[in-house]
Scaffold this motif. Sequence first.
Motif, short mmCIF file in Angstrom:
data_model
loop_
_atom_site.label_atom_id
_atom_site.label_comp_id
_atom_site.label_asym_id
_atom_site.label_seq_id
_atom_site.Cartn_x
_atom_site.Cartn_y
_atom_site.Cartn_z
N GLY A 149 -11.74 -0.65 3.71
CA GLY A 149 -11.17 -0.99 2.42
C GLY A 149 -9.71 -0.63 2.23
N PHE A 150 -9.10 0.04 3.19
CA PHE A 150 -7.67 0.35 3.08
C PHE A 150 -6.91 -0.89 3.56
CE2 PHE A 150 -3.50 1.95 3.89
CZ PHE A 150 -3.34 3.07 3.09
N LYS A 151 -6.31 -1.61 2.61
CA LYS A 151 -5.68 -2.89 2.92
C LYS A 151 -4.16 -2.76 3.02
CE LYS A 151 -5.33 -7.73 1.58
NZ LYS A 151 -5.93 -8.83 0.82
N VAL A 152 -3.62 -3.40 4.06
CA VAL A 152 -2.16 -3.45 4.24
C VAL A 152 -1.72 -4.90 4.10
CG1 VAL A 152 -0.23 -2.93 5.76
CG2 VAL A 152 -2.30 -1.50 5.84
N LEU A 153 -0.78 -5.14 3.19
CA LEU A 153 -0.24 -6.48 3.00
C LEU A 153 1.10 -6.56 3.71
CD1 LEU A 153 -0.81 -9.15 1.32
CD2 LEU A 153 1.02 -8.33 -0.15
N VAL A 154 1.28 -7.61 4.48
CA VAL A 154 2.52 -7.84 5.22
C VAL A 154 3.23 -9.04 4.61
CG1 VAL A 154 3.54 -8.33 7.48
CG2 VAL A 154 1.46 -6.91 7.32
N ILE A 155 4.51 -8.90 4.33
CA ILE A 155 5.29 -10.00 3.78
C ILE A 155 6.08 -10.65 4.91
CG2 ILE A 155 7.07 -10.69 2.13
CD1 ILE A 155 6.40 -8.19 0.51
N ALA A 276 -3.14 -4.10 -2.74
CA ALA A 276 -2.97 -3.57 -1.39
C ALA A 276 -2.61 -2.09 -1.45
CB ALA A 276 -1.88 -4.34 -0.66
N ASN A 277 -3.15 -1.32 -0.50
CA ASN A 277 -2.86 0.11 -0.44
C ASN A 277 -1.46 0.39 0.11
OD1 ASN A 277 -5.98 -0.33 0.17
ND2 ASN A 277 -5.75 1.61 -0.95
N ALA A 278 -0.98 -0.50 0.96
CA ALA A 278 0.36 -0.34 1.54
C ALA A 278 0.96 -1.72 1.76
CB ALA A 278 0.30 0.44 2.85
N VAL A 279 2.29 -1.78 1.74
CA VAL A 279 3.00 -3.04 1.96
C VAL A 279 4.04 -2.84 3.05
CG1 VAL A 279 4.55 -4.75 0.96
CG2 VAL A 279 2.66 -3.83 -0.41
N ILE A 280 4.02 -3.74 4.03
CA ILE A 280 5.07 -3.80 5.05
C ILE A 280 5.87 -5.07 4.81
CG2 ILE A 280 5.57 -3.99 7.52
CD1 ILE A 280 2.99 -2.48 8.10
N ASN A 281 7.11 -4.91 4.40
CA ASN A 281 7.95 -6.07 4.10
C ASN A 281 8.70 -6.49 5.35
OD1 ASN A 281 9.70 -8.02 3.12
ND2 ASN A 281 10.29 -6.88 1.31
N ALA A 531 17.95 3.54 2.30
CA ALA A 531 16.56 3.96 2.48
C ALA A 531 16.49 5.13 3.44
CB ALA A 531 15.71 2.80 2.99
N TYR A 532 15.42 5.88 3.35
CA TYR A 532 15.15 6.93 4.33
C TYR A 532 14.73 6.26 5.62
CZ TYR A 532 12.58 10.62 6.79
OH TYR A 532 12.12 11.50 7.74
N PHE A 533 15.45 6.55 6.69
CA PHE A 533 15.17 5.97 8.00
C PHE A 533 15.11 4.45 7.96
CE2 PHE A 533 12.33 5.70 11.93
CZ PHE A 533 13.41 5.86 12.78
N GLY A 534 15.85 3.86 7.02
CA GLY A 534 15.94 2.41 6.95
C GLY A 534 14.71 1.72 6.40
N MET A 535 13.70 2.49 5.95
CA MET A 535 12.44 1.85 5.56
C MET A 535 11.86 2.32 4.23
SD MET A 535 10.02 1.29 8.92
CE MET A 535 10.46 2.77 9.81
N LEU A 536 12.06 3.58 3.85
CA LEU A 536 11.32 4.14 2.72
C LEU A 536 12.27 4.68 1.65
CD1 LEU A 536 9.50 5.57 5.50
CD2 LEU A 536 7.94 5.08 3.64
N VAL A 537 11.81 4.62 0.39
CA VAL A 537 12.61 5.06 -0.74
C VAL A 537 11.74 5.92 -1.66
CG1 VAL A 537 14.02 4.34 -2.71
CG2 VAL A 537 13.97 2.93 -0.64
N PRO A 538 12.22 7.09 -2.10
CA PRO A 538 11.44 7.90 -3.04
C PRO A 538 11.11 7.10 -4.30
CG PRO A 538 13.31 9.14 -2.21
CD PRO A 538 13.50 7.74 -1.74
N GLY A 539 9.86 7.25 -4.77
CA GLY A 539 9.43 6.53 -5.95
C GLY A 539 8.74 5.22 -5.66
N PHE A 540 8.69 4.85 -4.37
CA PHE A 540 8.03 3.59 -3.97
C PHE A 540 7.07 3.89 -2.82
CE2 PHE A 540 12.08 2.74 -5.90
CZ PHE A 540 11.80 1.71 -6.80
N PRO A 541 5.94 4.51 -3.14
CA PRO A 541 5.01 4.98 -2.11
C PRO A 541 4.44 3.83 -1.28
CG PRO A 541 4.48 5.89 -4.27
CD PRO A 541 5.46 4.79 -4.50
N ASN A 542 4.21 4.13 -0.01
CA ASN A 542 3.53 3.18 0.89
C ASN A 542 4.24 1.82 0.94
OD1 ASN A 542 1.75 5.26 1.12
ND2 ASN A 542 -0.09 4.08 0.58
N TYR A 543 5.53 1.81 0.69
CA TYR A 543 6.32 0.58 0.83
C TYR A 543 7.27 0.75 2.01
CZ TYR A 543 9.78 -3.08 0.06
OH TYR A 543 10.62 -4.15 0.23
N PHE A 544 7.10 -0.10 3.02
CA PHE A 544 7.89 -0.01 4.25
C PHE A 544 8.76 -1.27 4.36
CE2 PHE A 544 3.95 2.29 4.76
CZ PHE A 544 4.36 3.51 5.28
#
Length: 650
Positions: A149-155, A276-281, A531-544
Amino acid sequence: MAAKYADVAGTARADLSARKLPLKDSPELRQALAEGEIHTVLMTYVHLSGDEAMLDKFVPHIKSPYAYPPEQIPVELVEELKDKLLHVLTTPGAEMDEEPSDGLMHRMMSVGLAEEVADEFLPLLFDQIGLRPEQPRRERKDRKPAPAGFKVLVIGAGMTGLAAGVKLAEAGYDWEIVEKNEEIGGTWWENRYPGVGVDTPSHFYSFSFALNSEWQNYHPLGTDMFAYLKRVADDFKLRPHIRFNTMVEKLAWDEGEAVWNVTVRKKDGTIEVIRANAVINGNGSFSRMKWPSIPGLESFEGARLHTAAWDPSIDLKGKRVGVIGTGASAAQLIPAIAGDVSELHVFQRSRHWVMPSVAGNDEVTEGVKYAMRHIPHYAEWFRFRIYWYAADGLYPNVLLDPEWPEDSPSVSAVNETMRQFAVGYIDKMFADRPDLKEKLTPDFPVFSKRIILDRGLYFPTYLQRHVHLEQTPIEKATATGVVLKDGREIELDVLVCATGFDAANMLGNLEIVGIGGKHLRSEWGTEDPRAYFGMLVPGFPNYFHTSGPNSAPNHAAGQNLISERQVNYAIECIDWINAEEKKALQPTQPAFDAWQTKVETQMDKMIWSHPRAYSYYNNSKKRNFLSWPWRLVDFWNECRGPRKEDFELL
């Protein structure tokens, strides 16, 4: 043409490890040995035989491709090597029973390159050249299985999105890709202008887990690249997990449920919300074309095109055509259409350094393709050599030498050598045209902006009588053409804008709302993403955000490596969340701030900080928002997994 390449690519194998010995002594095999790249032939032979003595014989003769006098290997030594490899390939039991030791592999690398390969590169090389593929996550005993049930959405279903699909499937996650177009491929589906291609060498610009033996050119055509990605999608059975013709419009973080509510719009206009539990853009920086700011552009009554939205129904034969821009897309388009048009006016907005392709006419011969398909380890060792000379081997060129004169058009002795090589190419091509020499010679350091690859077609186009290179800026467009700032009016039937992409606006039209209603657009604006390490930003959890701020390998080839490793990093983060039985993670604000300082400090030491350096890597305030200022090996190592002290688990 697309159908032709699609058929060819369909015969390629995602896994070349099935190549077996012995092979039959055949004309095809002998042709492969005759046409094979000699350093790769040497590596292949030693890998299969363990004959370290052959390395000793070659050591005195192997040189860097930039060395002078150039490398000259005795013919009799080349023939001895090929005879020995033929014997190993065709004689039962002639190859070693075991793989070469790490020590021997390390020596092979250093001998083959004529320079020492540092120990720190070995894990990357073993992984990226495909000799030691990583173990699928599902099979790792040190990893907790992905929870149901842990779903990852890819854009996006471009290079990064497809890599994400392959690796999420291997990891056992529930995943889905949302793609705005009707087909996979991203950039290589959308860009269809005549001559479209890739500057990165084919045999490296591919996934380490899906080497391709069927490249038609050493630098792939756009259709060739699309066919490869299409084959990857089919071989790894990704299509059932892709929603085509669907645009992601908004991401909204649900703090109570710790999930992203993803609003998508289908082709028929209907709206749906996916949880989705996490998003990879994986949308990338080159999906939003940029039109030039020219007064009256929309008033032009002829055909107006952008290279990223080409209309193949427009016939250019006999037409008066204007091309705005002389960057990578223009350099591919111009020679492809010059033979059809009656007059071609190229409007140069800025100069670019141009390098000749070392692959000559760039076509991969049948013998080499046979070697890639059938000779064990040939494809991997060929990829290794390309990595070194097209990737981190180029890194010294982008480092500022603090002792080098600040007013110089180069930044170091190494960079000056490369500049002289590029100047020599201009001198050679335009020996009798000092006017073109002056127009085409840049005054900024090589590598401070993207280099143009010339396969022997681009520069010669300017020598044709009906081709005109215009340096005078355009004042305005009219119904019938353009007016230059010196008052000249040029009448045109077709106006092509080869003006690139809005790389700084990394969100495009996407709205992202995080914790407490925080909008990422408010953080980034339209040209200042961080972004942190080019991928992550505080306040936007599980968004890569892949291919994000300061993660582009602008000193070299390597977007494929970046894509693979960012996907690896995202999944390692997700695995950690689930191993700790948490719901989400985000970088801490101190870690985010420290990363920005680290990037800016390193950027001061890079070529992109040179006073004459300006390109699409920079925003309007000249801040480089795009480039990764370290080596690819550093990126590979950073992506092994999250630094846990830099994160907050939710």
